[in-house]
Enzyme design. Structure first.
Site, PDB file in Angstrom:
ATOM      1  N   GLU A 100       0.880  -1.288  -0.008  1.00 41.57           N
ATOM      2  CA  GLU A 100      -0.084   0.000   0.036  1.00 41.57           C
ATOM      3  C   GLU A 100       0.929   1.205  -0.113  1.00 41.57           C
ATOM      4  O   GLU A 100       2.111   1.250  -0.194  1.00 41.57           O
ATOM      5  CB  GLU A 100      -1.086  -0.091   1.226  1.00 41.57           C
ATOM      6  CG  GLU A 100      -2.342  -0.500   0.865  1.00 41.57           C
ATOM      7  CD  GLU A 100      -2.963   0.563  -0.001  1.00 41.57           C
ATOM      8  OE1 GLU A 100      -2.546   1.698  -0.444  1.00 41.57           O
ATOM      9  OE2 GLU A 100      -4.123  -0.039  -0.673  1.00 41.57           O
TER      10      GLU A 100
ATOM     11  N   ARG B 177     -16.162   4.391   3.036  1.00 37.60           N
ATOM     12  CA  ARG B 177     -14.739   4.645   3.271  1.00 37.60           C
ATOM     13  C   ARG B 177     -14.155   5.028   4.461  1.00 37.60           C
ATOM     14  O   ARG B 177     -12.795   5.051   4.987  1.00 37.60           O
ATOM     15  CB  ARG B 177     -14.254   5.588   2.155  1.00 37.60           C
ATOM     16  CG  ARG B 177     -14.379   5.244   0.655  1.00 37.60           C
ATOM     17  CD  ARG B 177     -13.978   6.220  -0.362  1.00 37.60           C
ATOM     18  NE  ARG B 177     -12.387   6.451  -0.226  1.00 37.60           N
ATOM     19  CZ  ARG B 177     -11.833   5.690  -0.934  1.00 37.60           C
ATOM     20  NH1 ARG B 177     -12.025   4.682  -1.755  1.00 37.60           N
ATOM     21  NH2 ARG B 177     -10.229   6.218  -0.862  1.00 37.60           N
TER      22      ARG B 177
END
Length: 470
Positions: free
Chosen positions: A214, A361
């Site tokens: 990531e 999110r």
């Protein structure tokens, strides 16, 4: 669906020596007790296994402590990390006085949520697809005592390690700050570890679709897994955490799902894709905004209306709010968009109507998945039942909006303290159908208040920098 006979065949075929009974506590940590195979037979699936519930934080008082673990045969899987052949079974926690799922057992709450969804007639299945991010470090140390407080993260991948000496030398291949997404090895030094995590998860029945490094340079990772129905997907989340922690450990490293362990680089979120279906039909597919149905827009309306109360569950720690800070890429704006990643709700663009879904999110991976998925579904159902409109989408960059317009976009909570205040006044939607009880929510808030008090009382090193010489 696996049967008890199927489980007993697994026991025989794998020459199982121990059966590990697992459940998840209020905070979202998996707990377990092991039974030698000589003490395990088909009756465990009907009679259960008694244990002391008074020792689990936020659960039974000492005078009413007996609880029952009832294994779910459909969750049977072999443990890839034990020396002796060990079968894992996820359990519901049963109240022995009435034989029902314990009021504060997260998995029982999720099961009541699924039953409530069917009872409304709106849909028969809610699908969830979480994307938990996590960090893998070489080591971590910390100390909190009267005369000192510190933490130290060691990561050979980290930009701050460029001047360090390592056994075998410093090879110098590392990503810059916020540059971890996603160069090939040797910059990505965790390829084999993530592959091992995926193989372990697949061995335990979790369907994986992708893995990668990531954005954060110091060991931030993500493993993408397939969506599934609410309870099953929460079960899979617990398997994922178990695999990630134990594979990292086996490599001499340490993994964490803390949202913000590293200051100044990206934090770890857990975007949660979700949709509701009926009779095999995706109720979120339609001809509205980004291919959504009116029902889906009302679901979004419910999420946005109750987002601040949801924060108490989906962002359950003081560290959670070090990720949800204005001015960065954090999804703090209570708006929806098909393109904007700083919006609390994003609508992924997909060609196939079966794939229509929304992506919430703001949650992070320290949340209890049973509670988080259920709470979000209950908020969305409130939106459907009361036809709550989510307003217009915001497709412009929310950070480039004129200040007077940006100020009108509501935000998620900025602290755990605020989130607890919000859920205290906005929780009726969670209690419908007896899914969450007021007693359970009060016990949950009491646990979180304990964490808040401990945090408030601890002097922080930054305070010495800001105030020592005043």
């Amino acid at each position: 669906m696996a049967t008890v006979a199927d489980v007993m065949k697994i026991v025989k075929d794998n020459e199982v020596k121990f059966v590990d009974l697992r459940f998840t506590d209020t905070r979202g940590k998996e707990q377990h007790v092991s039974v030698p195979i000589s003490a395990f037979d088909e009756h465990k699936f009907s009679d259960g296994h008694f244990f002391d519930g008074s020792s689990i934080a936020g659960w039974k008082s000492i005078e009413a402590s007996d609880m029952v673990l009832l294994p779910d045969p459909d969750t049977a899987r072999m443990d890839p990390f034990t020396d002796e052949p060990t079968l894992l079974l996820t359990c519901d926690v049963i109240e022995p006085s009435d034989g029902k799922g314990y009021d504060r057992d997260p998995r029982s709450i999720a099961k009541r949520g699924e039953a409530y969804l069917k009872s409304t007639g709106i849909a028969d299945t809610a699908y969830f697809g979480p994307e938990p991010e996590f960090f893998v470090f070489d080591s971590v140390t910390w100390r909190i005592e009267m005369g000192q407080a510190f933490y130290k993260i060691k990561s050979e991948e980290a930009p701050w390690s460029s001047g360090d000496e390592f056994e075998g030398g410093n090879m110098g291949h590392r990503a810059p700050l916020k540059g971890g997404y996603f160069p090939v090895p040797p910059i990505d030094s965790l390829q084999d570890i993530r592959s091992a995590m995926v193989l372990a998860m697949q061995e335990m029945g979790v369907e994986c679709e992708v893995h990668h490094h990531e954005v954060a340079a110091a060991g931030q990772c993500e493993i993408g897994t397939k969506f599934a129905s609410l309870v099953k997907r929460a079960d899979w989340m617990m398997i994922l955490k178990y695999a990630v922690h134990n594979v990292a450990h086996s490599y001499g490293k340490t993994a964490t799902f803390m949202p913000k362990p590293v200051v100044g680089d990206n934090g770890s979120g857990m975007h949660v894709h979700q949709s509701v279906w009926k009779g095999g039909k995706n109720l979120f597919a339609g001809d509205g905004y980004a291919g959504l149905s009116e029902l889906a827009l009302h679901y979004i309306g419910g999420i946005l209306k109750h987002a601040k109360a949801l924060n108490a569950i989906t962002n359950p720690g003081t560290n959670s709010y070090k990720r949800l800070v204005p001015g960065f890429e954090a999804p703090i704006n209570l708006a929806y968009s098909s393109r904007n990643r700083s919006a609390a709700v994003r609508v992924p663009l997909v060609a196939n109507p079966k794939g229509r879904r929304i992506e919430v999110r703001f949650p992070d991976p320290t949340t209890n998945p049973y509670l988080a998925f259920t709470a979000m579904m209950m908020a969305g159902l409130d939106g459907i039942q009361n036809k709550i409109k989510p307003g217009d989408p915001i497709d412009k960059n929310l950070y480039d909006l004129p200040p007077e317009i940006a100020a009108r976009v509501p935000k998620v909570c900025h602290s755990l303290e605020q989130a607890l205040g919000e859920i205290e006044k906005d929780h009726e939607f969670l209690t419908r159908g007896g899914v969450f009880s007021k007693d359970m929510l009060q016990a949950y808030m009491a646990l979180k208040e304990e964490e808040l008090t401990a945090f408030r009382m601890q002097t922080h090193p930054l305070e010495f920098q800001m105030y020592y010489s005043l």
